[in-house]
Design a protein around this motif. Sequence first.
Motif, short mmCIF file in Angstrom:
data_model
loop_
_atom_site.label_atom_id
_atom_site.label_comp_id
_atom_site.label_asym_id
_atom_site.label_seq_id
_atom_site.Cartn_x
_atom_site.Cartn_y
_atom_site.Cartn_z
N ASP A 6 4.52 -5.60 5.17
CA ASP A 6 4.82 -6.89 4.54
C ASP A 6 3.60 -7.77 4.74
O ASP A 6 3.33 -8.23 5.85
CB ASP A 6 6.06 -7.52 5.18
CG ASP A 6 6.42 -8.87 4.58
OD1 ASP A 6 5.66 -9.37 3.72
OD2 ASP A 6 7.46 -9.44 4.97
N GLY A 12 -0.61 -2.55 -5.62
CA GLY A 12 0.79 -2.93 -5.64
C GLY A 12 1.13 -3.89 -4.51
O GLY A 12 1.93 -4.82 -4.69
N LYS A 13 0.52 -3.67 -3.35
CA LYS A 13 0.74 -4.58 -2.22
C LYS A 13 0.18 -5.97 -2.53
O LYS A 13 0.81 -6.99 -2.24
CB LYS A 13 0.08 -4.03 -0.96
CG LYS A 13 0.86 -2.92 -0.29
CD LYS A 13 2.18 -3.43 0.24
CE LYS A 13 3.01 -2.33 0.85
NZ LYS A 13 4.36 -2.81 1.24
N ASP A 60 2.96 -10.71 3.97
CA ASP A 60 3.21 -12.12 4.28
C ASP A 60 3.81 -12.31 5.66
O ASP A 60 4.13 -13.43 6.05
CB ASP A 60 4.11 -12.74 3.21
CG ASP A 60 3.39 -12.92 1.89
OD1 ASP A 60 2.46 -13.75 1.84
OD2 ASP A 60 3.72 -12.22 0.92
N CYS A 105 -2.46 0.09 -2.90
CA CYS A 105 -3.03 -1.16 -2.41
C CYS A 105 -2.85 -2.28 -3.43
O CYS A 105 -2.44 -3.40 -3.08
CB CYS A 105 -4.51 -0.97 -2.09
SG CYS A 105 -5.29 -2.43 -1.35
N ARG A 141 7.46 -0.32 5.91
CA ARG A 141 6.53 -0.81 4.89
C ARG A 141 5.79 -2.05 5.37
O ARG A 141 6.33 -2.88 6.09
CB ARG A 141 7.29 -1.14 3.60
CG ARG A 141 7.81 0.08 2.86
CD ARG A 141 8.45 -0.33 1.55
NE ARG A 141 8.91 0.82 0.79
CZ ARG A 141 9.49 0.74 -0.40
NH1 ARG A 141 9.67 -0.45 -0.96
NH2 ARG A 141 9.88 1.83 -1.03
N ALA A 158 -0.14 -7.29 -5.41
CA ALA A 158 0.73 -7.90 -6.42
C ALA A 158 1.98 -8.52 -5.80
O ALA A 158 2.58 -9.43 -6.39
CB ALA A 158 1.11 -6.86 -7.47
N SER A 159 2.36 -8.03 -4.62
CA SER A 159 3.56 -8.56 -3.96
C SER A 159 3.27 -9.81 -3.13
O SER A 159 4.20 -10.42 -2.60
CB SER A 159 4.16 -7.49 -3.04
OG SER A 159 3.35 -7.29 -1.88
N ALA A 160 2.00 -10.20 -3.03
CA ALA A 160 1.64 -11.37 -2.22
C ALA A 160 2.29 -12.63 -2.79
O ALA A 160 2.33 -12.83 -4.00
CB ALA A 160 0.13 -11.53 -2.19
N GLN A 161 2.76 -13.47 -1.91
CA GLN A 161 3.45 -14.68 -2.34
C GLN A 161 2.51 -15.71 -2.94
O GLN A 161 2.91 -16.50 -3.79
CB GLN A 161 4.20 -15.30 -1.14
CG GLN A 161 5.36 -14.46 -0.64
CD GLN A 161 6.06 -15.10 0.54
OE1 GLN A 161 5.72 -16.20 0.97
NE2 GLN A 161 7.05 -14.41 1.09
#
Length: 241
Positions: free
Chosen positions: A40, A66-67, A42, A64, A38, A69-72
């Motif tokens: 990452d 969803g990715k 970050d 996309c 997957r 939304a996972s950003a720090q």
Amino acid sequence: MKVFTRFKKKRWRVAFGLIGLIIFMHLFVPAQHVIWKRLDIDAPIGLATGTKITMIAFAPSSVCLGKLASAQSLDYQMAPPKKEQKKCGWKKAVKVNAVANISFRPNTITAQCPLMLASYIWLGEVDKAAQKYLGSPLKKVHHAGTYSCRRQRGNRSGEWSEHAFANAWDITGFELENGQVISVLKDWHNSSSAQARKKKKFLRKARKSACRVFRVVLSPDYNAAHKDHFHLDQGPSLSCR
């Protein structure tokens, strides 16, 4: 018969070797270098990062988003859909105010998700390069926008620009925390002093890292029309110039 037996044994050795390599990569190689792991966003840019972004671009938009939304550290919201002159606009895009402590001048950008995904990863690398070559973190990105309802090169006919879909971003320069300003126009070819050469090296590092995550990167080395900016896009073409 002996030849066939030797071939069969060799084939099995190759198969076991490949299986061993895959297991080794899965267990010990960082995710950014392995295509099936997957993404990452970050993590540092790796050998497989650009390919993963392209794969996400062709997946349903929810992948996309969803990715993102996972950003720090990404300050954004969804942009309302836009349609202009039949071809221009977007169904789903994001309006971004800042990436971590990095803001924009002008102060926001609206971009399709794959473009923003690549930009988020790239700006992390640009920040590292700024600290390495110029001794200060990146504070602000100077740009000429992402969206413009027009055809390529401003022609009246022909292919539409990726800017027509908010799928391209023109970068004119960078501003650092210590007040330094790096201009693509003024600093790309400037070698007049030690500091100028550092800025020049920084800009080339920024382009090099951009080529690893964007499908198209055009710099002043491409033509006179790009003497003052980097053009970055996630369209169907492939170019790093």
